[in-house]
Design a protein around this motif. Sequence first.
Motif, short mmCIF file in Angstrom:
data_model
loop_
_atom_site.label_atom_id
_atom_site.label_comp_id
_atom_site.label_asym_id
_atom_site.label_seq_id
_atom_site.Cartn_x
_atom_site.Cartn_y
_atom_site.Cartn_z
N LEU A 251 36.38 78.39 99.33
CA LEU A 251 36.21 77.92 97.96
C LEU A 251 36.55 78.98 96.92
O LEU A 251 36.60 78.69 95.73
CB LEU A 251 34.78 77.42 97.76
N SER A 252 36.79 80.22 97.37
CA SER A 252 37.24 81.27 96.46
C SER A 252 38.75 81.17 96.19
O SER A 252 39.27 81.87 95.32
CB SER A 252 36.93 82.65 97.05
N ASP A 253 39.43 80.31 96.93
CA ASP A 253 40.88 80.14 96.80
C ASP A 253 41.18 78.84 96.06
O ASP A 253 40.86 77.75 96.55
CB ASP A 253 41.50 80.11 98.20
N PRO A 254 41.77 78.90 94.87
CA PRO A 254 42.05 77.68 94.10
C PRO A 254 42.90 76.66 94.86
O PRO A 254 42.68 75.45 94.72
CB PRO A 254 42.81 78.21 92.87
N SER A 255 43.85 77.12 95.67
CA SER A 255 44.68 76.17 96.42
C SER A 255 43.86 75.43 97.47
O SER A 255 44.10 74.25 97.74
CB SER A 255 45.84 76.91 97.10
N ALA A 256 42.85 76.12 98.04
CA ALA A 256 41.97 75.47 99.02
C ALA A 256 41.10 74.42 98.34
O ALA A 256 40.86 73.35 98.90
CB ALA A 256 41.10 76.51 99.71
N VAL A 257 40.64 74.72 97.14
CA VAL A 257 39.84 73.76 96.38
C VAL A 257 40.66 72.52 96.05
O VAL A 257 40.19 71.39 96.19
CB VAL A 257 39.30 74.42 95.10
N THR A 258 41.90 72.74 95.65
CA THR A 258 42.79 71.61 95.34
C THR A 258 43.02 70.75 96.58
O THR A 258 42.99 69.51 96.50
CB THR A 258 44.14 72.13 94.82
N LEU A 259 43.24 71.40 97.72
CA LEU A 259 43.44 70.67 98.97
C LEU A 259 42.20 69.87 99.33
O LEU A 259 42.28 68.70 99.72
CB LEU A 259 43.79 71.64 100.09
N LEU A 260 41.04 70.49 99.19
CA LEU A 260 39.79 69.82 99.53
C LEU A 260 39.53 68.64 98.60
O LEU A 260 39.05 67.59 99.03
CB LEU A 260 38.64 70.82 99.47
N GLN A 261 39.85 68.80 97.33
CA GLN A 261 39.70 67.69 96.38
C GLN A 261 40.59 66.52 96.79
O GLN A 261 40.17 65.35 96.68
CB GLN A 261 40.07 68.17 94.97
N ARG A 262 41.78 66.81 97.27
CA ARG A 262 42.67 65.75 97.71
C ARG A 262 42.12 65.04 98.95
O ARG A 262 42.22 63.81 99.07
CB ARG A 262 44.06 66.33 98.00
N LEU A 263 41.51 65.80 99.85
CA LEU A 263 40.94 65.21 101.05
C LEU A 263 39.72 64.34 100.72
O LEU A 263 39.45 63.35 101.39
CB LEU A 263 40.55 66.31 102.05
N VAL A 264 38.98 64.74 99.70
CA VAL A 264 37.85 63.93 99.25
C VAL A 264 38.34 62.57 98.78
O VAL A 264 37.77 61.52 99.11
CB VAL A 264 37.07 64.65 98.12
N VAL A 265 39.42 62.57 98.02
CA VAL A 265 39.96 61.33 97.46
C VAL A 265 40.69 60.50 98.52
O VAL A 265 40.48 59.28 98.63
CB VAL A 265 40.91 61.63 96.28
N GLU A 266 41.54 61.16 99.30
CA GLU A 266 42.42 60.43 100.22
C GLU A 266 41.82 60.16 101.59
O GLU A 266 42.13 59.15 102.23
CB GLU A 266 43.73 61.21 100.38
N LYS A 267 40.96 61.06 102.07
CA LYS A 267 40.43 60.94 103.43
C LYS A 267 38.94 60.63 103.49
O LYS A 267 38.40 60.45 104.57
CB LYS A 267 40.69 62.25 104.21
N GLY A 268 38.27 60.58 102.34
CA GLY A 268 36.85 60.26 102.34
C GLY A 268 35.94 61.40 102.71
O GLY A 268 34.81 61.18 103.16
N PHE A 269 36.40 62.65 102.55
CA PHE A 269 35.53 63.80 102.79
C PHE A 269 34.36 63.77 101.80
O PHE A 269 34.49 63.29 100.67
CB PHE A 269 36.31 65.11 102.61
N ASP A 270 33.22 64.29 102.24
CA ASP A 270 32.05 64.38 101.37
C ASP A 270 32.35 65.30 100.20
O ASP A 270 32.80 66.43 100.39
CB ASP A 270 30.86 64.91 102.17
N GLU A 271 32.10 64.83 98.99
CA GLU A 271 32.36 65.64 97.79
C GLU A 271 31.52 66.90 97.77
O GLU A 271 31.88 67.89 97.12
CB GLU A 271 32.09 64.80 96.54
N ASP A 272 30.41 66.90 98.50
CA ASP A 272 29.55 68.08 98.54
C ASP A 272 30.25 69.28 99.17
O ASP A 272 29.82 70.41 98.99
CB ASP A 272 28.26 67.77 99.31
N CYS A 273 31.33 69.05 99.91
CA CYS A 273 32.10 70.16 100.48
C CYS A 273 32.54 71.14 99.40
O CYS A 273 32.77 72.32 99.67
CB CYS A 273 33.33 69.63 101.21
N LEU A 274 32.68 70.66 98.17
CA LEU A 274 33.16 71.48 97.06
C LEU A 274 32.03 72.25 96.37
O LEU A 274 32.29 73.00 95.44
CB LEU A 274 33.87 70.60 96.03
N ARG A 275 30.79 72.07 96.83
CA ARG A 275 29.65 72.75 96.22
C ARG A 275 29.20 73.89 97.12
O ARG A 275 28.75 73.67 98.24
CB ARG A 275 28.49 71.78 95.99
#
Length: 407
Positions: free
Chosen positions: A291-315
């Motif tokens: 989560l210290s890497d902006p590109s990783a955060v962007t990727l995770l946000q996409r997975l939340v939207v497209e793959k149904g990952f738990d949004e809490d992964c970003l916290r």
Amino acid sequence: MAGISITAIPLQALHTPSTSSLAKTTDENRDGLYRALWGWKFCDGCSFAGICTLVTCPGNRLPSLGRYFGHYKELVCSYSHDLEHHRRDAVVSSHDEIFELIRIIKKNPNITRGALAKQVFGSPSNMGIESEQEHVIGLAVKALTMVYSTHWLNQNAEHDNGDLVSPSWLKDVPFYAFFEGLFPMIDHPGFGEDASASFWEMKRNITGSKLIRKGGLSFAPTADLSNHLKLNRNTGVIEIFHHTAFLKENLRITRSMEGPMGVEESLRLGALPRQLALEALDSVQKIIFPLSDPSAVTLLQRLVVEKGFDEDCLRFEASAIREPHETNTRYLYFGARLADIYDELENPTPRGLISRWAKRKGAGHANIATIVAVAIALIFGLVTLGLGGFQAWISWQQWKHPIEGSP
């Protein structure tokens, strides 16, 4: 009671709502589940007005656990829908009965599945009833630990990359022993060491963006903790256990406990072993998707939207769930799987037609570029030859059939 064997129905196929009482989940059911799991005590505002009034009340964390409770509802709805279409009676008919199963397992993690079924349901009258009892116990186990203990539940889950044949909790096996068997501890060189040079090197190379860009890999969510970080080399899919809010609740329970705790002691508190929960959480938020890497955060946000990952992964949370010394996690449970992912990046599995042909012929990945270059040169040569032949044919036609009036 007369029993009928339950047939698995995929969750995604449940388009019509069930009329079973189990399928109706309310805020009261949700609160009862958290009381049974983690001993939550709600403030007066939560209890009477539905509005949390205390900063220290666990009710403040209800929104972050929405994805987890949604998964629980899916499992119970699947079970109740199955009963509605395949039998007239049920071993359990309310959420409170499932919660009581959770409390009994917590109180005695040494209990066998057979003893648990007999204590709660009595002696089954036939195989159908015994099978249904196993399924109900599986619901309680899944809610408590997020692992499957029966094939029926695993077949009803949505799997993109999962192992459909998972271990079952056998009748004569203590619960803690079944759970312990799902997570063998392997002290893998590199990931099993405390911040070694090899650890930092391997860690830097298996971030999500690099795995996608260099390894051609992808990610799929899993609700089975025992499938976390499993790599399917044939498809190039890595499973990620994404219910991080659930992991954090487990870490809150065991925080500030004196001395190391065994599996049985942790389960008695209603918590996963602390080391296991830390590894699962940190492998998501510090290694694959740092989560210290902006590109990783962007990727995770996409997975939340497209793959149904738990949004809490970003916290990211620290003080509420970690001890001061828990900064660099050793990977004793998931180290081998992380190393497997790293090895896949270093030595990619051939998946395309050319890659597989090169592998069979022993050419290896280093020669794939040469093979492609030769193929391209061959194609260009054939095209050039064809053009030369076509030009020769045109010249011959002009000689054979000259245009009148031309010199």
